[in-house]
Design an enzyme around this catalytic site. Structure first.
Site, PDB file in Angstrom:
ATOM      1  N   THR A 157       0.822  -1.212   0.000  1.00 44.65           N
ATOM      2  CA  THR A 157       0.000   0.000   0.000  1.00 44.65           C
ATOM      3  C   THR A 157       0.858   1.264   0.000  1.00 44.65           C
ATOM      4  O   THR A 157       2.001   1.262   0.468  1.00 44.65           O
ATOM      5  CB  THR A 157      -0.948   0.000   1.207  1.00 44.65           C
ATOM      6  OG1 THR A 157      -0.174  -0.095   2.418  1.00 44.65           O
ATOM      7  CG2 THR A 157      -1.904  -1.173   1.135  1.00 44.65           C
ATOM      8  N   LYS A 183       2.178  -4.951   3.602  1.00 45.57           N
ATOM      9  CA  LYS A 183       3.448  -4.217   3.617  1.00 45.57           C
ATOM     10  C   LYS A 183       3.139  -2.766   3.283  1.00 45.57           C
ATOM     11  O   LYS A 183       3.070  -2.378   2.129  1.00 45.57           O
ATOM     12  CB  LYS A 183       4.419  -4.813   2.595  1.00 45.57           C
ATOM     13  CG  LYS A 183       5.915  -4.615   2.964  1.00 45.57           C
ATOM     14  CD  LYS A 183       6.394  -3.188   2.934  1.00 45.57           C
ATOM     15  CE  LYS A 183       6.641  -2.688   1.535  1.00 45.57           C
ATOM     16  NZ  LYS A 183       7.242  -1.299   1.537  1.00 45.57           N
ATOM     17  N   PRO A 184       2.932  -1.924   4.313  1.00 45.45           N
ATOM     18  CA  PRO A 184       2.698  -0.502   4.037  1.00 45.45           C
ATOM     19  C   PRO A 184       3.996   0.164   3.625  1.00 45.45           C
ATOM     20  O   PRO A 184       5.091  -0.327   3.905  1.00 45.45           O
ATOM     21  CB  PRO A 184       2.192   0.035   5.380  1.00 45.45           C
ATOM     22  CG  PRO A 184       2.813  -0.872   6.399  1.00 45.45           C
ATOM     23  CD  PRO A 184       2.920  -2.213   5.759  1.00 45.45           C
ATOM     24  N   GLU A 186       7.118   2.608   3.724  1.00 45.71           N
ATOM     25  CA  GLU A 186       7.931   3.033   4.861  1.00 45.71           C
ATOM     26  C   GLU A 186       7.696   4.487   5.217  1.00 45.71           C
ATOM     27  O   GLU A 186       8.080   4.939   6.304  1.00 45.71           O
ATOM     28  CB  GLU A 186       9.413   2.784   4.595  1.00 45.71           C
ATOM     29  CG  GLU A 186      10.012   3.527   3.424  1.00 45.71           C
ATOM     30  CD  GLU A 186       9.940   2.751   2.118  1.00 45.71           C
ATOM     31  OE1 GLU A 186      10.853   2.910   1.290  1.00 45.71           O
ATOM     32  OE2 GLU A 186       8.960   1.994   1.934  1.00 45.71           O
ATOM     33  N   GLY A 235       0.493   1.820  -6.246  1.00 44.85           N
ATOM     34  CA  GLY A 235       1.735   2.570  -6.245  1.00 44.85           C
ATOM     35  C   GLY A 235       2.055   3.072  -7.638  1.00 44.85           C
ATOM     36  O   GLY A 235       1.169   3.197  -8.488  1.00 44.85           O
ATOM     37  N   SER A 236       3.312   3.317  -7.883  1.00 41.47           N
ATOM     38  CA  SER A 236       3.727   3.870  -9.166  1.00 41.47           C
ATOM     39  C   SER A 236       3.705   2.807 -10.255  1.00 41.47           C
ATOM     40  O   SER A 236       3.818   1.608  -9.981  1.00 41.47           O
ATOM     41  CB  SER A 236       5.138   4.452  -9.055  1.00 41.47           C
ATOM     42  OG  SER A 236       6.098   3.411  -8.924  1.00 41.47           O
ATOM     43  N   GLY A 240       4.896  -1.118 -10.206  1.00 38.00           N
ATOM     44  CA  GLY A 240       3.963  -2.141 -10.651  1.00 38.00           C
ATOM     45  C   GLY A 240       4.563  -3.048 -11.706  1.00 38.00           C
ATOM     46  O   GLY A 240       4.386  -4.274 -11.682  1.00 38.00           O
ATOM     47  N   GLU A 257      -3.023  -1.155  -8.975  1.00 40.38           N
ATOM     48  CA  GLU A 257      -3.656   0.151  -9.188  1.00 40.38           C
ATOM     49  C   GLU A 257      -2.519   1.152  -9.217  1.00 40.38           C
ATOM     50  O   GLU A 257      -1.866   1.405  -8.207  1.00 40.38           O
ATOM     51  CB  GLU A 257      -4.650   0.447  -8.067  1.00 40.38           C
ATOM     52  CG  GLU A 257      -5.624   1.573  -8.407  1.00 40.38           C
ATOM     53  CD  GLU A 257      -5.211   2.904  -7.816  1.00 40.38           C
ATOM     54  OE1 GLU A 257      -4.858   3.798  -8.618  1.00 40.38           O
ATOM     55  OE2 GLU A 257      -5.234   3.059  -6.597  1.00 40.38           O
ATOM     56  N   CYS A 291      -3.923   9.479  -7.367  1.00 47.52           N
ATOM     57  CA  CYS A 291      -3.856   8.972  -8.744  1.00 47.52           C
ATOM     58  C   CYS A 291      -4.998   9.508  -9.590  1.00 47.52           C
ATOM     59  O   CYS A 291      -4.885   9.564 -10.816  1.00 47.52           O
ATOM     60  CB  CYS A 291      -3.885   7.443  -8.738  1.00 47.52           C
ATOM     61  SG  CYS A 291      -2.442   6.707  -7.956  1.00 47.52           S
ATOM     62  N   GLU A 393       2.875  12.504 -14.423  1.00 46.96           N
ATOM     63  CA  GLU A 393       2.020  12.756 -13.269  1.00 46.96           C
ATOM     64  C   GLU A 393       2.783  13.628 -12.268  1.00 46.96           C
ATOM     65  O   GLU A 393       3.793  13.206 -11.714  1.00 46.96           O
ATOM     66  CB  GLU A 393       1.632  11.424 -12.620  1.00 46.96           C
ATOM     67  CG  GLU A 393       0.683  11.537 -11.449  1.00 46.96           C
ATOM     68  CD  GLU A 393       0.320  10.179 -10.886  1.00 46.96           C
ATOM     69  OE1 GLU A 393      -0.805  10.030 -10.380  1.00 46.96           O
ATOM     70  OE2 GLU A 393       1.154   9.260 -10.938  1.00 46.96           O
ATOM     71  N   PHE A 395       1.663  14.811  -9.344  1.00 45.67           N
ATOM     72  CA  PHE A 395       1.348  14.333  -7.993  1.00 45.67           C
ATOM     73  C   PHE A 395       1.526  15.447  -6.966  1.00 45.67           C
ATOM     74  O   PHE A 395       2.118  15.280  -5.900  1.00 45.67           O
ATOM     75  CB  PHE A 395       2.218  13.127  -7.613  1.00 45.67           C
ATOM     76  CG  PHE A 395       1.461  12.067  -6.849  1.00 45.67           C
ATOM     77  CD1 PHE A 395       0.422  11.379  -7.440  1.00 45.67           C
ATOM     78  CD2 PHE A 395       1.794  11.755  -5.533  1.00 45.67           C
ATOM     79  CE1 PHE A 395      -0.280  10.410  -6.749  1.00 45.67           C
ATOM     80  CE2 PHE A 395       1.104  10.785  -4.825  1.00 45.67           C
ATOM     81  CZ  PHE A 395       0.058  10.109  -5.443  1.00 45.67           C
TER      82      PHE A 395
END
Length: 489
Positions: A157, A183-184, A186, A235-236, A240, A257, A291, A393, A395
């Site tokens: 995530t 696994k979030p 860091e 994530g990015s 991915g 995603e 996103c 992007e 962001f």
């Protein structure tokens, strides 16, 4: 947030969450977590080793046997009871999110409760995993199809919505009978860890949810573990694709995603007040760190200048502050120094290449902003395709506005991207709605609204924006295997 709550949440050591218990990493390594508002350390978390990842997966594998065997109705009851408890902890979990991510406390707390709502949505789907019976070629043959949970799932995530985007994966995984290792990132490990801990305290059996923290090395150990049957990640696009490559030889299930570069088309007949309101909301909320953020606007030349005036007027009314100390402000700091630097680079590039700056384009004035990752909502016009922000992007809190003369031109500009997550259209004409929404290359198209993420509708990225489906009833099938049973009598 009260001073008492801030003091209660900071300065702690947070261990890995394995089989319902908090523990240090095998090598006793720790990482600090920093506040984006002040730059100061607020806590430290255990950094997992491959041994810890294996322990988490093995406990999830052991818990899978009983969790998957429960009737769906029983899983629904357990999940609903757990989310009811999590709601009582929303201040604490939301407080951690405000501290580590930067968004205002009111928004952080709301993310926790809305995540519980989504978990409840999927809990209700636990009893609706339905198979079917086939007609066969002979009277003595019977054929039916059933769905079974895939097994242990690795959930990775991001930091922009650390609890919400976890619930998108955790909800369908648990409802279908899967167990998980989370696994979030860091950058923001505290709030997702606290969310999972509260679910266990609320009644989720030990081992069903496990959490390991760390960098990409930990993530790689998780996604390639032979006992992880499915990987779900937000994530990015770059990350991915690395995950897809890493697990290609294992042929395990995966849903991704990924990034977006979302266009908004504003037609000549649009309600400009509504368009400006939604563009500003989608462009600047969470400091543009989403996103589904409006990354580029294409306005018909006849309303281009008026729309800019309305957007600028709204953008200048945002209040910016420390989301912890000023919990009801509109915007907090950006979450990382790297994202702030990217915004500054994109804006500088656009201005060098001839863009006009209407508002923003700098850090806000004032001593309280100097140590945090703050940036003012920025509106640009006279942008061109060669500018970085029109290709990548950003962001961040930047809305670039271009013009068009015909719908064909608007569609071509909107589709001129490697991404295809979301798109926005503003028009009062039904024929235009049908024509443009069909032509836009995006998994979600919102016409005269900005509600891209809804529990009942599938969320799928096209092109480089994703692989697989999240949200809606369709997402549960990302966590199920199909089995055909054929019997002769």
């Amino acid at each position: 947030m009260t001073t008492e709550l801030i003091e209660a949440l900071t300065g702690k050591d947070w261990g890995l969450l394995i089989n319902g218990a908090s523990q240090a990493a095998a090598d006793n390594a720790w990482d600090k977590v920093y506040s984006p508002a002040t730059g100061l350390a607020i806590a430290q978390v255990a950094r997992a080793t491959e041994t810890d990842v294996d322990a988490a997966v093995q406990n999830a594998k052991a818990a899978f046997v009983q969790w998957a065997a429960l009737p769906g109705a029983e899983r629904e009851k357990i999940i609903r009871k757990a989310t009811a408890y999590v709601r009582t902890q929303a201040d604490q979990i939301g407080g951690l999110m405000a501290l580590e991510q930067g968004k205002p406390f009111a928004q952080s707390r709301g993310e926790v409760t809305s995540s519980c709502d989504l978990m409840d949505y999927y809990a209700a789907e636990a009893v609706r995993v339905e198979g079917y019976v086939n007609s066969t070629e002979k009277s003595n043959l019977y054929s039916w199809v059933v769905y079974q949970p895939v097994g242990v799932c690795g959930l990775i995530t991001p930091w922009n919505y650390p609890v919400s985007l976890l619930s998108w994966k955790l909800g369908p995984a648990m409802a279908t009978g899967c167990t998980v290792v989370v696994k979030p990132t860091e950058v923001t490990p505290l709030s997702p860890l606290a969310f999972c801990k509260a679910l266990i305290e609320g009644g989720i059996p030990a081992g069903v949810i496990n959490v390991v923290m760390g960098d990409g090395v930990v993530g790689a150990a998780l996604v390639t573990h032979r006992d992880v049957a499915k990987v779900a990640m937000t994530g990015s696009t770059h990350t991915g694709k690395k995950i897809m490559s890493a697990i290609a030889s294992q042929l395990k299930k995966v849903s991704l995603e990924l990034g977006g570069h979302c266009p908004a088309i504003v037609c000549a007949d649009a309600d400009l007040d509504l368009a400006a309101e939604i563009i500003v909301y989608k462009g600047f909320r969470n400091m543009g760190q989403s996103c589904s953020t409006v990354n580029r606007v294409y306005a018909h030349h006849s309303i281009h200048d008026v729309l800019i005036e309305k957007i600028v007027s709204k953008a200048q009314k945002f209040s910016i502050g420390d989301g912890v100390l000023e919990g009801d402000c509109d915007l907090g700091p950006m979450t990382t120094a790297e994202t702030l630097q990217k915004v500054e680079r994109h804006v500088a590039d656009a201005l060098t290449k001839g863009a006009s700056l209407h508002t923003g384009g700098k850090k806000p004035n004032g001593e309280k902003y100097q140590n945090g990752h703050y940036y003012t909502p920025t509106v640009l016009s006279k942008v061109s395709p060669d500018m970085l922000m029109m290709q990548e992007e950003t962001f961040g809190p930047v809305v670039p506005i271009d013009s068009f003369d015909s719908l064909e031109e608007a569609i071509d500009k909107a589709n001129d991207s490697d991404f295809g997550l979301c798109a926005y259209l503003f028009t009062k004409d039904f024929a235009t709605t049908m024509r443009v929404s069909q032509a836009l290359e995006a998994g979600t198209v919102c016409v005269n609204n900005g509600a891209v993420n809804t529990a009942y509708a599938p969320y799928e990225g096209w092109k480089d924006s994703g692989f697989g489906v999240e949200l809606s009833r369709k997402a549960i099938f990302e966590y199920l295997k199909t089995k055909h049973i054929k019997v002769g009598f």
